[in-house]
Design a protein around this motif. Structure first.
Motif: not given
Ligand code: MG
Ligand code: PEP
Length: 591
Positions: A358, A361, A385, A455, A457, A481, A491
């Motif tokens: 990935r 992030d 982000r 993704m 999310e 997420d 979270r």
């Molecule tokens: Mg995530």
């Protein structure tokens, strides 16, 4: 006196050991273990740091002599005297030496640990004047820490001692030797956690954090019992207290009595037996009773984690969180070659199995550096982000893309893009991937084929699947997420953790819709959020049509056991009923 602190269970099992408090100093302090032959040098480093501050104070005192009372008020002279006195305090000096010599803490850690001990004594003082000296003590400790920054330190040695599981018997042993250690902190950043990853700790407790905060995720990947959101634990637990962590119930027991210890000793042994039983499934293929093959993949944070993934029987890496290569580097990001080597190590470590990398992030509760956290925007989870950060810095992103493309010539590699929501972001990302290929072509560099996935999310992504499926080869559902953004629950915030609900009908509708649409179009889909490793969710996800799960290596065998017992023909209609219910949690146990 025995007492219990309740928090959130994040990593299973029982740990019993002595508390190691990581003080939350205002100065960014490294925590690592030194080796026995480094003790003298490390004590000398503290001594030199302290002497530098003493010299500085003497210089100031000399310059004050020449000033008039206006420029150098009496308070200043008195303050410098107090600071000098504190710097020469025997308890501070002896305590620091002890942490270094007996516990093998590095100098900074030893100093902040002793500061914590002394600060508590100040807190308990009746006299206001003396109580206020705590602030002076903190100030001088910070000055010494700052002075030590310039002094060379032995390299961090995170594996100076081997971790081992504690048993209740340890309490009865001579506890100056090889006692299991439990890390207790107000907060730990994900990069702190990474530093501790190879270390000796048998368990850990933090005051703050949610179940799917990144700190909790790293803890889970370490496969040691952990509790987060145990408010005030770092104030209630003292250095060296005996503690039991019940990682299943989310409870921390401080100063346990003999009866409690016996009970937890029993639970601990039960856990070991269960682990032993599960390990027999290692070579059993993950196939349901009705013959459906299920792909069980691993989530990893560092290339070296590939070993644990292979050992746990993962059939590939479903999520390599590459941002961990970028953290805790004081802003000096890894260059293309360093990244290329890291990705290549992960790919080669997986011995021909596929690896999903990935792209970075960074942001929200994963700052580049600890200090960056304090400058964070008011609402970092909604800010710059993941892919937003990458698109805001195309040179950095292209560097990462080139490194991944080059590493892809060593194995089967999937590229995964986090946190996309807009078609424009998708197009921009894909065009940068093309651009990275063109740059490598121009340089005559060899690179490999990539499957490219996104993704899911953000609810916006789950609601515009058609766009995503038009551009991508596969999708991966980031439930951590997706839950956060669907329910507007941070979270990482323990104060709203009770509302963070993977079984909320809205969350399940988005997850179910994504799986169904991918299956309909014949596109690959997996879940790589914590939901995938939660055995309580396995049957539901199977019933919704999921055939690919990515989780921490330590969770694979338990999920496999669920898979082996499942019959997807029966689960399908049951899952439809669960997600249609206004209270799915009440139905999940009803099969
Ligand atoms: Mg995530
Ligand atoms: C997720 O959001 O579910 C996910 C897997 O990504 P991360 O936990 O790193 O945000």
């Amino acid at each position: 006196m025995t007492f219990a602190i309740h928090g959130l269970a994040v990593a299973r099992g029982i740990a019993i050991g002595r508390a190691v408090l990581v003080a939350s100093s205002r100065v960014d302090v490294a925590h690592y273990f030194i080796t026995a032959d480094q003790i003298d040098a490390e004590i000398d480093r503290v001594r030199r740091g302290r002497n530098a501050v003493i010299d500085e104070i003497h210089r100031l005192q000399r310059s004050i002599v020449h000033m008039g009372p206006k420029e150098a008020p009496h308070e200043l002279t008195a303050l410098l005297d107090v600071h000098l006195m504190l710097l020469q305090d025997e308890e501070l000096i002896q305590g620091v030496k002890q942490w270094i010599a007996e516990r093998l803490y590095n100098a900074e850690w030893a100093l902040t640990s002793q500061l914590e001990v002394i600060a508590r004594q100040f807190d308990e003082m009746e006299d206001d004047y003396l109580r206020e000296r705590k602030a002076d003590m903190e100030q001088i400790a910070e000055k010494v820490l700052a002075a030590m920054k310039g002094l060379s330190s032995p390299l961090a040695s995170p594996v100076a001692r081997q971790a081992r599981r504690a048993t209740a018997q340890d309490l009865l042993l001579d506890d100056t030797q090889d006692v299991p250690l439990i890390l207790v902190a107000h907060d730990l950043s994900p990069s702190d956690m990474l530093q501790f990853k190879q270390s000796v700790f048998a368990g850990f407790v933090t005051d703050v954090g949610g179940r799917t905060s990144h700190t909790a995720i790293v803890a889970r990947s370490m496969d040691i019992p952990a509790v987060v959101g145990a408010r005030l634990s770092s104030q209630l637990i003292r250095q060296d207290d005996w503690v039991v962590i019940d990682g299943d119930a989310g409870v921390v027991i401080v100063d346990p009595s003999a009866i409690i210890l016996a009970e937890y000793g029993f639970k601990q042994r039960q856990g070991e037996i269960e682990r032993g039983r599960l390990s027999r499934l290692l070579h059993t293929p993950a196939v349901t009773l009705d013959g459906e093959k299920i792909e069980l993949l691993a989530n990893i944070e560092m290339p070296e984690d590939a070993l644990a993934a292979v050992k746990a029987g993962a059939v590939g890496v479903g999520l390599f969180r590459s941002e961990f290569l970028f953290m805790g580097r004081q802003g000096k990001l890894p260059d293309e070659d360093e990244q290329y080597q890291a990705y290549r190590r992960a790919i080669e470590g997986m011995q021909g199995l596929p690896v999903t990398i990935r792209t970075v992030d960074i942001g929200a509760d994963k700052p580049l550096d600890k200090s960056a956290r304090e400058d964070a925007h008011l609402n970092p989870a909604l800010g710059l982000r993941a892919i937003r950060w990458s698109l805001a810095d195309p040179d950095m992103f292209l560097t990462q893309l080139r490194a991944i493309l080059r590493a892809a010539s060593f194995g089967r590699v999937n590229l995964l893009i986090p946190m996309l929501a807009h078609a424009s972001e998708i197009r921009q990302t894909l065009s940068l991937i093309d651009h990275a290929r063109a740059q490598l072509d121009n340089l005559g560099q060899v690179y490999g084929e990539l499957r490219i996935g996104a993704m899911i999310e953000i609810p916006a992504a789950a609601l515009t699947l058609r766009t995503f499926l038009k551009y991508f080869d596969f999708l991966s559902i980031g439930t951590n997420d997706l839950i956060q953004y669907t329910l507007a629950i941070d979270r990482a915030d323990e104060s709203v953790a009770h509302l963070y609900d993977p079984l909320h009908p809205a969350v399940l509708a988005l997850v179910a819709g994504t799986i169904a649409e991918c299956n309909r179009q014949g596109k690959g889909v997996s879940v790589c959020g914590e939901m995938a490793g939660d055995v309580a969710m396995t049957r539901l996800l199977l019933g919704l049509g999921l055939r690919s799960f990515s989780m921490h290596p330590a969770q694979i065998l338990a999920v496999k056991q669920e898979v082996l017992r499942a019959d997807t023909r029966r689960l399908r209609s049951w899952a439809d009923q669960v997600i249609a219910d206004e209270d799915p949690a009440s139905r999940i146990t009803s099969l």
